[in-house]
Design a protein around this motif. Structure first.
Motif, short mmCIF file in Angstrom:
data_model
loop_
_atom_site.label_atom_id
_atom_site.label_comp_id
_atom_site.label_asym_id
_atom_site.label_seq_id
_atom_site.Cartn_x
_atom_site.Cartn_y
_atom_site.Cartn_z
N ILE A 147 0.65 -1.23 -0.13
CA ILE A 147 0.06 0.11 0.01
C ILE A 147 0.80 1.28 0.01
O ILE A 147 1.78 1.46 0.85
N LEU A 148 0.60 2.11 -0.96
CA LEU A 148 1.59 3.32 -1.02
C LEU A 148 0.26 4.63 -1.27
O LEU A 148 -0.60 4.31 -1.24
N PRO A 149 0.95 5.70 -0.61
CA PRO A 149 0.13 6.77 -0.56
C PRO A 149 -0.21 7.19 -2.19
O PRO A 149 0.87 7.10 -2.80
N LEU A 150 -1.57 7.82 -2.51
CA LEU A 150 -1.82 8.43 -3.69
C LEU A 150 -0.91 9.42 -3.66
O LEU A 150 -0.46 10.07 -4.92
N LYS B 265 0.22 13.07 -1.04
CA LYS B 265 0.41 13.47 0.55
C LYS B 265 -0.71 13.87 0.92
O LYS B 265 -1.69 14.56 0.30
N SER C 151 -3.64 12.45 1.64
CA SER C 151 -5.00 12.03 0.78
C SER C 151 -5.64 10.94 1.32
O SER C 151 -4.99 10.12 2.32
N PHE D 209 -5.35 5.70 -1.27
CA PHE D 209 -3.90 4.79 -1.58
C PHE D 209 -4.08 4.01 -2.81
O PHE D 209 -4.99 3.93 -3.41
N SER E 220 -9.38 3.14 -0.63
CA SER E 220 -9.86 4.09 0.45
C SER E 220 -10.29 3.47 1.35
O SER E 220 -11.32 2.25 1.29
N PHE F 82 -10.43 -1.43 3.41
CA PHE F 82 -10.53 -0.76 2.39
C PHE F 82 -11.51 -1.25 1.27
O PHE F 82 -11.87 -2.30 1.30
#
Length: 149
Positions: A36-39, A41, A43, A46, A61, A93
């Motif tokens: 899982i990475l942030p989409l 900053k 936000s 993901f 999300s 999620f």
């Protein structure tokens, strides 16, 4: 280690951040590891990025941010499979379908992703006999009276 991603190019990740989906995700049974990475900053969105396939990434999300009334029961078999002992062990999620215009963006509430954050094991749960569908608008329109419609 470094992996190539769909949205962020090459990124550095740690093995401890890899989430195992023993059964894959429906439609992608051979893809069993994700990160899982942030989409972006700060936000609420993901990216669930495949560990081995750069082009395979889902926007996700927390459904409870968009749908405070959302609720479902996790079957005993799935609690055992994911080794969930307490409510706090699991993170939920929904897969998001981004469309233009953005107001048409939807969340899949019928098939939430469950992740045991303690052991990084996940599963997509398919909810049967539910009012939830695969396409719930996350941006609900307000009527002229200010009520959601």
């Amino acid at each position: 280690m470094k992996i190539n991603t769909k949205y962020h190019g090459e990124v550095e990740i740690e093995q401890k951040d890899v989430i195992s989906f023993d059964f894959g995700i429906p439609g992608f049974p051979d893809e069993k590891e994700y990160v899982i990475l942030p989409l972006a900053k700060e936000s609420v969105f993901f990216i669930l990025q495949s560990f081995k396939t750069e082009e395979l990434a889902f926007i996700i999300s927390d459904p409870f941010i968009h749908f405070s009334e959302y609720q479902f029961d996790i079957p005993i078999d799935d609690l055992e499979t994911l080794k969930i002992e307490q409510k706090e062990d699991v993170v939920t999620f929904s897969i998001i379908t981004l469309v233009e215009p953005i107001e048409e963006t939807t969340a899949n509430l019928q098939a939430p992703l469950l992740i045991n954050r303690n052991i990084n094991k996940g599963k997509q749960l398919i909810l049967n006999d539910t009012l939830y569908s695969t396409k719930h608008r996350i941006y609900r329109k307000k009527s002229s009276t200010g009520q959601e419609g």
